[in-house]
Scaffold this motif. Structure first.
Motif, PDB file in Angstrom:
ATOM      1  N   VAL A  34       1.010  -1.131   0.040  1.00 51.94           N
ATOM      2  CA  VAL A  34       0.187   0.004  -0.019  1.00 51.94           C
ATOM      3  C   VAL A  34       0.905   1.337   0.179  1.00 51.94           C
ATOM      4  O   VAL A  34       1.923   1.482   0.579  1.00 51.94           O
ATOM      5  N   LEU A  35       0.676   2.172  -1.014  1.00 53.05           N
ATOM      6  CA  LEU A  35       1.269   3.267  -1.081  1.00 53.05           C
ATOM      7  C   LEU A  35       0.542   4.581  -0.221  1.00 53.05           C
ATOM      8  O   LEU A  35      -0.636   4.552  -0.505  1.00 53.05           O
ATOM      9  N   LEU A  36       1.038   4.952   0.864  1.00 55.56           N
ATOM     10  CA  LEU A  36       0.400   6.158   1.699  1.00 55.56           C
ATOM     11  C   LEU A  36       1.073   7.262   1.241  1.00 55.56           C
ATOM     12  O   LEU A  36       2.240   7.514   1.333  1.00 55.56           O
ATOM     13  N   GLU A  37       0.310   8.233   0.825  1.00 54.77           N
ATOM     14  CA  GLU A  37       0.466   9.945   0.656  1.00 54.77           C
ATOM     15  C   GLU A  37      -0.093  10.866   1.343  1.00 54.77           C
ATOM     16  O   GLU A  37      -1.215  10.571   1.730  1.00 54.77           O
ATOM     17  N   ARG A  38       0.235  11.973   1.916  1.00 55.17           N
ATOM     18  CA  ARG A  38      -0.161  12.879   2.401  1.00 55.17           C
ATOM     19  C   ARG A  38       0.166  14.262   1.500  1.00 55.17           C
ATOM     20  O   ARG A  38       1.190  14.584   1.305  1.00 55.17           O
TER      21      ARG A  38
ATOM     22  N   GLU B  79      -7.186   4.847   8.908  1.00 57.30           N
ATOM     23  CA  GLU B  79      -8.358   4.370   8.600  1.00 57.30           C
ATOM     24  C   GLU B  79      -8.471   4.040   7.111  1.00 57.30           C
ATOM     25  O   GLU B  79      -9.278   3.147   6.672  1.00 57.30           O
ATOM     26  N   ALA B  80      -8.068   5.084   6.213  1.00 56.04           N
ATOM     27  CA  ALA B  80      -8.023   4.908   4.816  1.00 56.04           C
ATOM     28  C   ALA B  80      -7.300   3.748   4.506  1.00 56.04           C
ATOM     29  O   ALA B  80      -7.801   3.047   3.496  1.00 56.04           O
ATOM     30  N   LEU B  81      -6.291   3.378   4.928  1.00 55.92           N
ATOM     31  CA  LEU B  81      -5.382   2.380   4.664  1.00 55.92           C
ATOM     32  C   LEU B  81      -6.324   0.853   4.860  1.00 55.92           C
ATOM     33  O   LEU B  81      -6.282   0.155   4.174  1.00 55.92           O
ATOM     34  N   LEU B  82      -6.937   1.143   6.054  1.00 53.40           N
ATOM     35  CA  LEU B  82      -7.905  -0.234   6.364  1.00 53.40           C
ATOM     36  C   LEU B  82      -9.107  -0.311   5.364  1.00 53.40           C
ATOM     37  O   LEU B  82      -9.288  -1.382   4.882  1.00 53.40           O
ATOM     38  N   VAL B  83      -9.518   0.812   5.155  1.00 54.71           N
ATOM     39  CA  VAL B  83     -10.557   0.728   3.934  1.00 54.71           C
ATOM     40  C   VAL B  83     -10.144   0.202   2.710  1.00 54.71           C
ATOM     41  O   VAL B  83     -10.913  -0.568   2.116  1.00 54.71           O
ATOM     42  N   ALA B  84      -9.007   0.568   2.248  1.00 46.64           N
ATOM     43  CA  ALA B  84      -8.339   0.209   0.992  1.00 46.64           C
ATOM     44  C   ALA B  84      -8.134  -1.296   1.057  1.00 46.64           C
ATOM     45  O   ALA B  84      -8.462  -2.113   0.011  1.00 46.64           O
ATOM     46  N   LEU B  85      -7.689  -1.717   2.227  1.00 44.15           N
ATOM     47  CA  LEU B  85      -7.495  -3.110   2.156  1.00 44.15           C
ATOM     48  C   LEU B  85      -8.904  -3.976   2.519  1.00 44.15           C
ATOM     49  O   LEU B  85      -8.813  -5.301   1.668  1.00 44.15           O
TER      50      LEU B  85
END
Length: 300
Positions: A28-32, A264-270
């Protein structure tokens, strides 16, 4: 192909970062992406990302504020959420309510809550944390009137704060968000004024990092800070103020702790869908998410 999560923040773009992580066998690529307080730019960016990323987090703004069992929607944040028609948009409030509440219990072996004075500058955006601290027996100063409204009225009763929130939140959530919370360059500024004396009373300061930093005095010797979303620059600032212990409720990735909206967005993506409280608790256990404790004196 890696999943992609982007946090669109009303905060400063100079705090932007990106990191790739592997969780549960998925990359997962996380960006801010900060918009320097430009609300229209944030709207455009969310619309541009819609359908092209797996999940979007709202940074520097809350979608919901809570008081007891009631939830209030901030009007400006709802406009941001509605700018995306396909991609799920979350603000991290679900994770705050679960992860931060659980963190208090997990820290009980390190902190004697019954003997600890806690300053929570803003409780309505972290009501789960406020309830957990109250249940743990800490003496908590709820600073919503002091720090959000500039009124020198400290509150020590959670039940009274809840009644006050029932009265005020329907009105406050309709105001432009910039009147309630620092955005853009205002996040960098500090106002060490009469409000700073409440930090001297506390053993531990908890909650939103920008609220904490804004009125923090230069002398915080021996105190602890419980927060999230701290950069290496923030850690250096805390160390210079003499803070003894930094506790972040989210893990450090690429040298910084990301906000609850990102996680939370990461978990939603998964998961491929928005998640309820039971789902979030299951993922917290599955990923082993625990508070991260750094002794700043030892690490100096």
């Amino acid at each position: 192909m890696a999943r992609r999560v982007v946090s669109v923040s009303l905060g400063e773009s100079r705090r932007d970062s990106a990191v790739e992580v592997e969780l549960l066998g998925e990359k997962v690529l996380l960006e801010r992406r900060g918009t320097d307080g430009d609300f229209q730019k944030a709207l455009r960016l969310i619309a541009e990302l819609d359908g092209k990323v797996d999940a979007i987090g709202l940074g520097g703004i809350d979608l919901y504020l809570f008081a007891g069992g009631r939830r209030y929607t901030i009007r400006d944040a709802r406009r941001l959420k509605e700018a995306a028609r396909q991609t799920p948009v979350v603000d991290g409030s679900g994770l705050k309510h679960t992860l931060e509440r659980r963190a208090v219990a997990e820290l009980s072996g390190l902190i004697e809550w019954e003997k600890t004075k806690v300053l929570l500058p803003s409780a309505v955006d972290r009501f789960g944390l406020a309830e957990a601290l109250n249940q743990a027996g800490a003496k908590v100063l709820y600073g919503d009137l002091i720090f959000a409204l500039g009124l020198p009225i400290p509150l020590y009763s959670l039940s009274f704060l809840q009644k006050l929130a029932f009265l005020l939140l329907p009105l406050l959530t309709r105001l432009p968000f910039r009147l309630l919370y620092p955005t853009g360059e205002r996040q960098r500024g500090r106002a060490v004024d009469w409000r700073s004396r409440y930090y001297r009373w506390a053993d531990l300061v908890a909650g939103d990092w920008h609220y904490i930093r804004r009125h923090m005095p230069d002398d915080m010797r021996g105190k602890s800070v419980l927060t999230n979303t701290t950069t290496p620059e923030d850690v250096a600032f805390l160390r210079a103020c003499g803070v003894r212990r930094l506790i972040t409720t989210t893990p450090r990735l690429g040298g910084r702790s990301f906000g609850t909206n990102v996680l939370e967005a990461l978990l939603v993506a998964l998961a491929g869908r928005e998640l309820g409280e039971e789902d979030l608790l299951r993922y917290i256990d599955l990923l082993g998410l625990r508070p991260q404790v750094v002794d700043l004196w030892e690490a100096a």
